[in-house]
Design a protein around this motif. Structure first.
Motif, PDB file in Angstrom:
ATOM      1  N   ALA A 294       0.825  -1.202   0.000  1.00  0.00           N
ATOM      2  CA  ALA A 294       0.000   0.000   0.000  1.00  0.00           C
ATOM      3  C   ALA A 294       0.858   1.251   0.000  1.00  0.00           C
ATOM      4  O   ALA A 294       1.924   1.291   0.611  1.00  0.00           O
ATOM      5  CB  ALA A 294      -0.901   0.007   1.224  1.00  0.00           C
ATOM      6  N   SER A 295       0.393   2.234  -0.696  1.00  0.00           N
ATOM      7  CA  SER A 295       1.035   3.543  -0.651  1.00  0.00           C
ATOM      8  C   SER A 295       0.119   4.491   0.099  1.00  0.00           C
ATOM      9  O   SER A 295      -1.098   4.312   0.110  1.00  0.00           O
ATOM     10  CB  SER A 295       1.293   4.061  -2.062  1.00  0.00           C
ATOM     11  N   GLY A 296       0.693   5.475   0.726  1.00  0.00           N
ATOM     12  CA  GLY A 296      -0.126   6.417   1.468  1.00  0.00           C
ATOM     13  C   GLY A 296      -0.021   6.204   2.959  1.00  0.00           C
ATOM     14  O   GLY A 296       0.070   5.072   3.433  1.00  0.00           O
ATOM     15  N   ARG A 297      -0.067   7.284   3.704  1.00  0.00           N
ATOM     16  CA  ARG A 297       0.132   7.204   5.143  1.00  0.00           C
ATOM     17  C   ARG A 297      -1.075   6.647   5.877  1.00  0.00           C
ATOM     18  O   ARG A 297      -1.009   6.355   7.048  1.00  0.00           O
ATOM     19  CB  ARG A 297       0.462   8.596   5.678  1.00  0.00           C
ATOM     20  N   THR A 298      -2.193   6.486   5.213  1.00  0.00           N
ATOM     21  CA  THR A 298      -3.390   6.021   5.896  1.00  0.00           C
ATOM     22  C   THR A 298      -3.403   4.515   6.114  1.00  0.00           C
ATOM     23  O   THR A 298      -4.238   4.002   6.828  1.00  0.00           O
ATOM     24  CB  THR A 298      -4.642   6.400   5.096  1.00  0.00           C
TER      25      THR A 298
ATOM     26  N   ILE B 159      -8.160  -7.737   8.837  1.00  0.00           N
ATOM     27  CA  ILE B 159      -7.314  -7.532  10.013  1.00  0.00           C
ATOM     28  C   ILE B 159      -7.360  -6.075  10.422  1.00  0.00           C
ATOM     29  O   ILE B 159      -7.439  -5.181   9.580  1.00  0.00           O
ATOM     30  CB  ILE B 159      -5.867  -7.991   9.696  1.00  0.00           C
ATOM     31  N   SER B 160      -7.335  -5.836  11.716  1.00  0.00           N
ATOM     32  CA  SER B 160      -7.381  -4.472  12.220  1.00  0.00           C
ATOM     33  C   SER B 160      -6.038  -3.781  12.028  1.00  0.00           C
ATOM     34  O   SER B 160      -5.044  -4.399  11.663  1.00  0.00           O
ATOM     35  CB  SER B 160      -7.741  -4.492  13.705  1.00  0.00           C
ATOM     36  N   TRP B 161      -5.993  -2.492  12.308  1.00  0.00           N
ATOM     37  CA  TRP B 161      -4.760  -1.742  12.095  1.00  0.00           C
ATOM     38  C   TRP B 161      -3.642  -2.246  13.007  1.00  0.00           C
ATOM     39  O   TRP B 161      -2.473  -2.196  12.647  1.00  0.00           O
ATOM     40  CB  TRP B 161      -4.996  -0.257  12.350  1.00  0.00           C
ATOM     41  N   SER B 162      -4.007  -2.765  14.169  1.00  0.00           N
ATOM     42  CA  SER B 162      -2.994  -3.239  15.110  1.00  0.00           C
ATOM     43  C   SER B 162      -2.538  -4.659  14.815  1.00  0.00           C
ATOM     44  O   SER B 162      -1.547  -5.138  15.366  1.00  0.00           O
ATOM     45  CB  SER B 162      -3.546  -3.194  16.528  1.00  0.00           C
ATOM     46  N   GLY B 163      -3.254  -5.350  13.949  1.00  0.00           N
ATOM     47  CA  GLY B 163      -2.912  -6.729  13.634  1.00  0.00           C
ATOM     48  C   GLY B 163      -3.597  -7.749  14.527  1.00  0.00           C
ATOM     49  O   GLY B 163      -3.478  -8.950  14.311  1.00  0.00           O
ATOM     50  N   GLY B 164      -4.339  -7.286  15.503  1.00  0.00           N
ATOM     51  CA  GLY B 164      -4.980  -8.212  16.418  1.00  0.00           C
ATOM     52  C   GLY B 164      -6.351  -8.646  15.927  1.00  0.00           C
ATOM     53  O   GLY B 164      -6.963  -8.006  15.100  1.00  0.00           O
TER      54      GLY B 164
ATOM     55  N   ALA C 181       5.190  -1.236   9.144  1.00  0.00           N
ATOM     56  CA  ALA C 181       6.444  -0.577   8.781  1.00  0.00           C
ATOM     57  C   ALA C 181       6.718  -0.712   7.284  1.00  0.00           C
ATOM     58  O   ALA C 181       7.367   0.144   6.685  1.00  0.00           O
ATOM     59  CB  ALA C 181       7.588  -1.170   9.579  1.00  0.00           C
ATOM     60  N   LYS C 182       6.214  -1.788   6.683  1.00  0.00           N
ATOM     61  CA  LYS C 182       6.406  -2.018   5.251  1.00  0.00           C
ATOM     62  C   LYS C 182       5.158  -1.692   4.450  1.00  0.00           C
ATOM     63  O   LYS C 182       5.135  -1.904   3.230  1.00  0.00           O
ATOM     64  CB  LYS C 182       6.796  -3.480   4.999  1.00  0.00           C
ATOM     65  N   ASN C 183       4.114  -1.209   5.116  1.00  0.00           N
ATOM     66  CA  ASN C 183       2.857  -0.904   4.422  1.00  0.00           C
ATOM     67  C   ASN C 183       2.361  -2.083   3.600  1.00  0.00           C
ATOM     68  O   ASN C 183       1.920  -1.930   2.446  1.00  0.00           O
ATOM     69  CB  ASN C 183       3.025   0.320   3.513  1.00  0.00           C
TER      70      ASN C 183
END
Length: 125
Positions: A23-27, A50-55, A74-76
């Motif tokens: 993915a590109s973009g900070r979001t 999957i949620s943003w936290s990975g949980g 970290a790798k988007n």
């Protein structure tokens, strides 16, 4: 957000594949990410999210126990590890993002704002 899926290919039944979605973009780091698939002549179906936290990832019944979704903020990149593949898994696989700051995981494709171009997975018997 722009999404680029890769990793599809031809695999024998019982084999494994690992899909990636860059993915590109900070979001990306704050967005729920999902994988969907569409077989020829069928509707696009939910596979995993999957949620943003990975949980607490969520899986379809077809994917549960065989597929694993993960992400590396970290790798988007979000991944879909697929094991014990069978013929019914043959489809174009799409990654999708719900959007920045949206934390609720949804199984419905219309809940996802951004989509990758898809990567074809073909499972031979």
């Amino acid at each position: 957000v722009q999404l680029q899926a890769s990793g599809g290919g031809l695999v024998q039944a019982g084999g494994s594949l690992r899909l990636s979605c860059a993915a590109s973009g900070r979001t990306f780091s704050t967005s729920v990410m999902g994988w969907f698939r569409q077989a020829p002549g069928k509707e696009r179906d939910f596979v995993a999210a999957i949620s943003w936290s990975g949980g607490a990832p969520v899986y379809s019944n077809a994917a549960k126990g065989r597929f694993t979704i993960s992400r590396d903020n970290a790798k988007n990149t979000v991944y879909l590890q697929m094991n014990s593949l069978n013929f019914e898994d043959t489809a174009v696989y799409y990654c999708a993002a719900r959007g920045s700051g949206i934390t609720v995981i949804h199984r419905v494709s219309s809940s996802y704002r951004y989509w990758g171009q898809g990567t074809l997975v073909t499972v031979s018997s």
